[in-house]
Motif scaffolding. Sequence first.
Motif, PDB file in Angstrom:
ATOM      1  N   ARG A 149       0.878  -1.185   0.000  1.00 49.06           N
ATOM      2  CA  ARG A 149       0.000   0.000   0.000  1.00 49.06           C
ATOM      3  C   ARG A 149       0.904   1.220   0.000  1.00 49.06           C
ATOM      4  O   ARG A 149       1.847   1.280   0.780  1.00 49.06           O
ATOM      5  CB  ARG A 149      -0.846   0.052   1.288  1.00 49.06           C
ATOM      6  CG  ARG A 149      -1.902  -0.971   1.420  1.00 49.06           C
ATOM      7  CD  ARG A 149      -2.623  -0.840   2.781  1.00 49.06           C
ATOM      8  NE  ARG A 149      -3.446   0.366   2.872  1.00 49.06           N
ATOM      9  CZ  ARG A 149      -3.170   1.448   3.620  1.00 49.06           C
ATOM     10  NH1 ARG A 149      -2.096   1.500   4.368  1.00 49.06           N
ATOM     11  NH2 ARG A 149      -3.985   2.479   3.637  1.00 49.06           N
ATOM     12  N   TRP A 150       0.619   2.187  -0.848  1.00 49.18           N
ATOM     13  CA  TRP A 150       1.464   3.369  -0.900  1.00 49.18           C
ATOM     14  C   TRP A 150       0.661   4.596  -1.300  1.00 49.18           C
ATOM     15  O   TRP A 150      -0.435   4.510  -1.837  1.00 49.18           O
ATOM     16  CB  TRP A 150       2.664   3.153  -1.812  1.00 49.18           C
ATOM     17  CG  TRP A 150       2.350   2.673  -3.205  1.00 49.18           C
ATOM     18  CD1 TRP A 150       2.042   1.398  -3.579  1.00 49.18           C
ATOM     19  CD2 TRP A 150       2.309   3.461  -4.394  1.00 49.18           C
ATOM     20  NE1 TRP A 150       1.815   1.352  -4.935  1.00 49.18           N
ATOM     21  CE2 TRP A 150       1.973   2.597  -5.458  1.00 49.18           C
ATOM     22  CE3 TRP A 150       2.532   4.807  -4.664  1.00 49.18           C
ATOM     23  CZ2 TRP A 150       1.847   3.036  -6.765  1.00 49.18           C
ATOM     24  CZ3 TRP A 150       2.404   5.244  -5.976  1.00 49.18           C
ATOM     25  CH2 TRP A 150       2.073   4.366  -7.005  1.00 49.18           C
ATOM     26  N   GLY A 151       1.266   5.741  -0.963  1.00 42.74           N
ATOM     27  CA  GLY A 151       0.644   7.015  -1.275  1.00 42.74           C
ATOM     28  C   GLY A 151       1.551   7.844  -2.158  1.00 42.74           C
ATOM     29  O   GLY A 151       2.751   7.572  -2.273  1.00 42.74           O
ATOM     30  N   ALA A 152       0.972   8.862  -2.773  1.00 44.70           N
ATOM     31  CA  ALA A 152       1.722   9.722  -3.678  1.00 44.70           C
ATOM     32  C   ALA A 152       1.432  11.187  -3.377  1.00 44.70           C
ATOM     33  O   ALA A 152       0.360  11.546  -2.887  1.00 44.70           O
ATOM     34  CB  ALA A 152       1.361   9.408  -5.128  1.00 44.70           C
ATOM     35  N   TYR A 153       2.420  12.001  -3.688  1.00 43.29           N
ATOM     36  CA  TYR A 153       2.323  13.449  -3.595  1.00 43.29           C
ATOM     37  C   TYR A 153       2.628  13.975  -4.982  1.00 43.29           C
ATOM     38  O   TYR A 153       3.710  13.737  -5.526  1.00 43.29           O
ATOM     39  CB  TYR A 153       3.334  13.959  -2.567  1.00 43.29           C
ATOM     40  CG  TYR A 153       3.494  15.456  -2.464  1.00 43.29           C
ATOM     41  CD1 TYR A 153       2.398  16.298  -2.297  1.00 43.29           C
ATOM     42  CD2 TYR A 153       4.760  16.026  -2.496  1.00 43.29           C
ATOM     43  CE1 TYR A 153       2.568  17.665  -2.181  1.00 43.29           C
ATOM     44  CE2 TYR A 153       4.942  17.395  -2.367  1.00 43.29           C
ATOM     45  CZ  TYR A 153       3.833  18.217  -2.211  1.00 43.29           C
ATOM     46  OH  TYR A 153       4.008  19.573  -2.089  1.00 43.29           O
ATOM     47  N   CYS A 154       1.670  14.647  -5.576  1.00 43.66           N
ATOM     48  CA  CYS A 154       1.807  15.154  -6.936  1.00 43.66           C
ATOM     49  C   CYS A 154       1.866  16.676  -6.901  1.00 43.66           C
ATOM     50  O   CYS A 154       0.881  17.330  -6.558  1.00 43.66           O
ATOM     51  CB  CYS A 154       0.635  14.677  -7.781  1.00 43.66           C
ATOM     52  SG  CYS A 154       0.688  15.245  -9.479  1.00 43.66           S
ATOM     53  N   GLY A 185       1.097  21.867   0.298  1.00 41.51           N
ATOM     54  CA  GLY A 185       2.536  21.665   0.378  1.00 41.51           C
ATOM     55  C   GLY A 185       2.895  20.299   0.928  1.00 41.51           C
ATOM     56  O   GLY A 185       2.023  19.481   1.249  1.00 41.51           O
ATOM     57  N   TRP A 186       4.202  20.064   1.023  1.00 44.01           N
ATOM     58  CA  TRP A 186       4.733  18.785   1.473  1.00 44.01           C
ATOM     59  C   TRP A 186       4.275  18.443   2.885  1.00 44.01           C
ATOM     60  O   TRP A 186       3.871  17.305   3.158  1.00 44.01           O
ATOM     61  CB  TRP A 186       6.259  18.806   1.380  1.00 44.01           C
ATOM     62  CG  TRP A 186       6.946  17.629   1.968  1.00 44.01           C
ATOM     63  CD1 TRP A 186       7.761  17.640   3.060  1.00 44.01           C
ATOM     64  CD2 TRP A 186       6.885  16.270   1.529  1.00 44.01           C
ATOM     65  NE1 TRP A 186       8.223  16.366   3.315  1.00 44.01           N
ATOM     66  CE2 TRP A 186       7.701  15.501   2.398  1.00 44.01           C
ATOM     67  CE3 TRP A 186       6.225  15.613   0.505  1.00 44.01           C
ATOM     68  CZ2 TRP A 186       7.865  14.125   2.253  1.00 44.01           C
ATOM     69  CZ3 TRP A 186       6.389  14.233   0.361  1.00 44.01           C
ATOM     70  CH2 TRP A 186       7.195  13.517   1.229  1.00 44.01           C
ATOM     71  N   ASP A 187       4.302  19.402   3.791  1.00 46.49           N
ATOM     72  CA  ASP A 187       3.910  19.124   5.178  1.00 46.49           C
ATOM     73  C   ASP A 187       2.453  18.687   5.270  1.00 46.49           C
ATOM     74  O   ASP A 187       2.140  17.719   5.967  1.00 46.49           O
ATOM     75  CB  ASP A 187       4.160  20.342   6.076  1.00 46.49           C
ATOM     76  CG  ASP A 187       5.645  20.612   6.282  1.00 46.49           C
ATOM     77  OD1 ASP A 187       6.474  19.694   6.067  1.00 46.49           O
ATOM     78  OD2 ASP A 187       5.985  21.756   6.649  1.00 46.49           O
ATOM     79  N   SER A 188       1.563  19.389   4.572  1.00 51.07           N
ATOM     80  CA  SER A 188       0.147  18.997   4.633  1.00 51.07           C
ATOM     81  C   SER A 188      -0.075  17.678   3.897  1.00 51.07           C
ATOM     82  O   SER A 188      -0.928  16.882   4.293  1.00 51.07           O
ATOM     83  CB  SER A 188      -0.767  20.106   4.103  1.00 51.07           C
ATOM     84  OG  SER A 188      -0.458  20.448   2.784  1.00 51.07           O
ATOM     85  N   ALA A 189       0.707  17.412   2.853  1.00 49.08           N
ATOM     86  CA  ALA A 189       0.608  16.119   2.166  1.00 49.08           C
ATOM     87  C   ALA A 189       1.016  14.995   3.110  1.00 49.08           C
ATOM     88  O   ALA A 189       0.337  13.968   3.205  1.00 49.08           O
ATOM     89  CB  ALA A 189       1.474  16.110   0.911  1.00 49.08           C
ATOM     90  N   CYS A 190       2.137  15.196   3.815  1.00 52.10           N
ATOM     91  CA  CYS A 190       2.602  14.172   4.765  1.00 52.10           C
ATOM     92  C   CYS A 190       1.590  13.958   5.882  1.00 52.10           C
ATOM     93  O   CYS A 190       1.366  12.819   6.315  1.00 52.10           O
ATOM     94  CB  CYS A 190       3.957  14.549   5.342  1.00 52.10           C
ATOM     95  SG  CYS A 190       5.313  14.281   4.187  1.00 52.10           S
ATOM     96  N   ARG A 217      -3.281   8.052   6.915  1.00 46.11           N
ATOM     97  CA  ARG A 217      -3.633   6.810   6.228  1.00 46.11           C
ATOM     98  C   ARG A 217      -2.534   5.758   6.368  1.00 46.11           C
ATOM     99  O   ARG A 217      -2.573   4.719   5.725  1.00 46.11           O
ATOM    100  CB  ARG A 217      -3.914   7.107   4.750  1.00 46.11           C
ATOM    101  CG  ARG A 217      -5.260   7.784   4.588  1.00 46.11           C
ATOM    102  CD  ARG A 217      -5.286   8.846   3.496  1.00 46.11           C
ATOM    103  NE  ARG A 217      -6.578   9.520   3.567  1.00 46.11           N
ATOM    104  CZ  ARG A 217      -6.847  10.509   4.415  1.00 46.11           C
ATOM    105  NH1 ARG A 217      -5.934  10.966   5.237  1.00 46.11           N
ATOM    106  NH2 ARG A 217      -8.052  11.059   4.427  1.00 46.11           N
ATOM    107  N   GLY A 218      -1.539   6.069   7.185  1.00 49.83           N
ATOM    108  CA  GLY A 218      -0.448   5.129   7.431  1.00 49.83           C
ATOM    109  C   GLY A 218       0.497   4.958   6.252  1.00 49.83           C
ATOM    110  O   GLY A 218       1.088   3.893   6.089  1.00 49.83           O
ATOM    111  N   LEU A 219       0.675   6.029   5.454  1.00 51.32           N
ATOM    112  CA  LEU A 219       1.442   5.899   4.214  1.00 51.32           C
ATOM    113  C   LEU A 219       2.744   6.678   4.219  1.00 51.32           C
ATOM    114  O   LEU A 219       3.405   6.785   3.180  1.00 51.32           O
ATOM    115  CB  LEU A 219       0.570   6.356   3.032  1.00 51.32           C
ATOM    116  CG  LEU A 219      -0.728   5.586   2.856  1.00 51.32           C
ATOM    117  CD1 LEU A 219      -1.617   6.251   1.811  1.00 51.32           C
ATOM    118  CD2 LEU A 219      -0.451   4.140   2.488  1.00 51.32           C
TER     119      LEU A 219
END
Length: 136
Positions: free
Chosen positions: A51-56, A120-125, A131-133
């Motif tokens: 299971r993985w997540g992405a930041y676009c 931004g990156w912080d809110s994406a993380c 979601r545990g990603l």
Amino acid sequence: MSTQRFRQHGSFNLRNERGVFILDAEGPWNRETFDAYIDALKARAGVRPERWGAYCVVRGEGLIPPELIPLWRESNAMLAGLGLVAVAYHFVDRQYASFYEMVFREAIGEAPFEFAYVDGWDSACAWLGERGLVSG
């Protein structure tokens, strides 16, 4: 993929950070850039967790030609089949962010994964972390 008819329009960079797959894209994209992106994704397909997540990150124009929408939806289905469960989209040009969000929402259609718009990156993380990603 397809035979290249035109020079690539737009660019992208793929990388991983903290267990998150990052697509840093500059648009607008044409078919040739989209095909190069799909080829790059396929080359990385075997190095994903279950299971993985992405930041676009979308820079420049967040537009694609209408004929790419079915291909984008197919690539989303392929990615979901490889374990993608959530994508955080960040439109760097805040002036047009709400317009691009509408375009992406329409183009994505019934997404095979959860998605959100972040600033931004912080809110994406934070969102992906819920979601545990995110690792580390």
